[in-house]
Design an enzyme around this catalytic site. Structure first.
Site, mmCIF file in Angstrom:
data_model
loop_
_atom_site.group_PDB
_atom_site.id
_atom_site.type_symbol
_atom_site.label_atom_id
_atom_site.label_comp_id
_atom_site.label_asym_id
_atom_site.label_seq_id
_atom_site.Cartn_x
_atom_site.Cartn_y
_atom_site.Cartn_z
ATOM 1 N N ASN A 105 -6.555 -4.862 -10.064
ATOM 2 C CA ASN A 105 -6.979 -4.106 -8.882
ATOM 3 C C ASN A 105 -7.836 -4.991 -8.002
ATOM 4 O OD1 ASN A 105 -7.467 -1.798 -7.191
ATOM 5 N ND2 ASN A 105 -9.503 -1.642 -8.107
ATOM 6 N N HIS A 135 -10.930 -4.733 -5.176
ATOM 7 C CA HIS A 135 -11.939 -3.800 -4.692
ATOM 8 C C HIS A 135 -12.774 -4.470 -3.602
ATOM 9 C CE1 HIS A 135 -14.593 -0.382 -4.766
ATOM 10 N NE2 HIS A 135 -15.619 -1.223 -4.763
ATOM 11 N N LEU A 151 -6.088 5.746 -12.583
ATOM 12 C CA LEU A 151 -5.037 5.709 -13.598
ATOM 13 C C LEU A 151 -5.547 6.304 -14.906
ATOM 14 C CD1 LEU A 151 -3.446 2.164 -13.095
ATOM 15 C CD2 LEU A 151 -2.939 4.304 -11.915
HETATM 16 C C1 GAR Z 1 -8.463 -2.650 0.638
HETATM 17 O O1 GAR Z 1 -9.643 -3.000 1.317
HETATM 18 C C2 GAR Z 1 -8.723 -2.511 -0.848
HETATM 19 O O2 GAR Z 1 -9.663 -3.428 -1.338
HETATM 20 C C3 GAR Z 1 -9.265 -1.109 -0.900
HETATM 21 O O3 GAR Z 1 -8.449 -0.388 -0.035
HETATM 22 C C4 GAR Z 1 -8.003 -1.252 1.009
HETATM 23 C C5 GAR Z 1 -6.508 -1.159 1.087
HETATM 24 O O4 GAR Z 1 -6.040 -1.850 2.209
HETATM 25 N N1 GAR Z 1 -9.254 -0.581 -2.233
HETATM 26 C C6 GAR Z 1 -10.199 0.240 -2.690
HETATM 27 O O5 GAR Z 1 -11.123 0.633 -2.026
HETATM 28 C C7 GAR Z 1 -10.026 0.629 -4.148
HETATM 29 N N2 GAR Z 1 -11.213 1.240 -4.641
HETATM 30 P P1 GAR Z 1 -4.518 -2.252 2.336
HETATM 31 O O6 GAR Z 1 -3.710 -0.979 2.087
HETATM 32 O O7 GAR Z 1 -4.385 -2.737 3.744
HETATM 33 O O8 GAR Z 1 -4.228 -3.299 1.296
#
Ligand code: GAR
Length: 203
Positions: A109, A111, A95
């Site tokens: 967010n 992570h 963002l």
């Molecule tokens: C999740 O594990 C989230 O923590 C990660 O993407 C995945 C989304 O899964 N986010 C990141 O890596 C952000 N840097 P989802 O679409 O099933 O919620």
């Protein structure tokens, strides 16, 4: 008491979105999902939202000349839907200060690592390859620098000797699904107090 309205931004399969929608559906929940926005037409998050009767919109970044203009369209939709809080749920786009300024300390967010370790798009793989014995997940406020904002809550997950990226990611994801709704509830009840980098959780 009126529920706070959440706008969720998601790029992928949307399992965290699902956990948030399910938690909001519980009795006494202080929040509701007002709109789901994706930067990917094929995001399963859009289908999950529609299935539950929630407004779901694809806003194509390729249709805008700049990141700011794309974010302007997102902000407009969030405001039209009266979003009090924005939750990034697997939203794989950094963002800019534009949207962050419009929702100061109101963007969260999740992570899949224990920040500040292993920021970026491959938190689980990076942790496994580094050889840590404990990883986990983090919910934090969003600032312009990626995965850097004040940390609200973290849950550790032990790394097993025979873990693959998939098995570790799966166990972390289970914790994400519990942690994110809990933090949203705390936010909705006005219990999060940001003091510099530290976030206090009021009783
Ligand atoms: C999740 O594990 C989230 O923590 C990660 O993407 C995945 C989304 O899964 N986010 C990141 O890596 C952000 N840097 P989802 O679409 O099933 O919620």
């Amino acid at each position: 008491m009126a529920k706070i309205k959440i706008g969720v931004l998601a790029s992928g399969r949307g399992s965290n979105l699902q956990a948030i929608i399910d938690a909001c559906g519980k009795k006494n929940s202080a929040a509701e999902v007002a709109v789901v926005i994706s930067d990917r037409a094929d995001s399963y998050a859009l289908i999950r939202a529609k299935t539950r009767g929630i407004k779901a919109v694809f806003i194509d970044p390729a249709s805008y000349a700049s990141r700011k203009l794309h974010e302007k369209a997102i902000v407009k939709l969030l405001q039209q839907n009266k979003a009090d809080l924005v939750c990034l749920a697997g939203y794989m786009r950094l963002l800019t200060g534009f949207i962050i300024g419009k929702f100061k300390n109101r963007i969260l967010n999740i992570h899949p690592a224990l920040l500040p370790a292993f920021p970026g798009a491959h938190g689980q793989k990076d942790a496994l390859n580094y050889g840590v014995k404990v990883s986990g997940c983090t919910v934090h406020f969003v600032v312009e620098k990626m995965d850097f904002g004040p940390i609200i809550a973290q849950v550790p997950v032990l790394v097993a000797e025979n873990d693959s990226v998939e098995t570790l990611a799966g166990r972390i994801l289970k914790q994400e699904h519990k942690l994110y709704p809990k933090v949203i509830e705390l936010f909705a009840k006005g219990k999060l107090q940001v003091k510099g980098r530290r976030v206090n959780i009021k009783n």
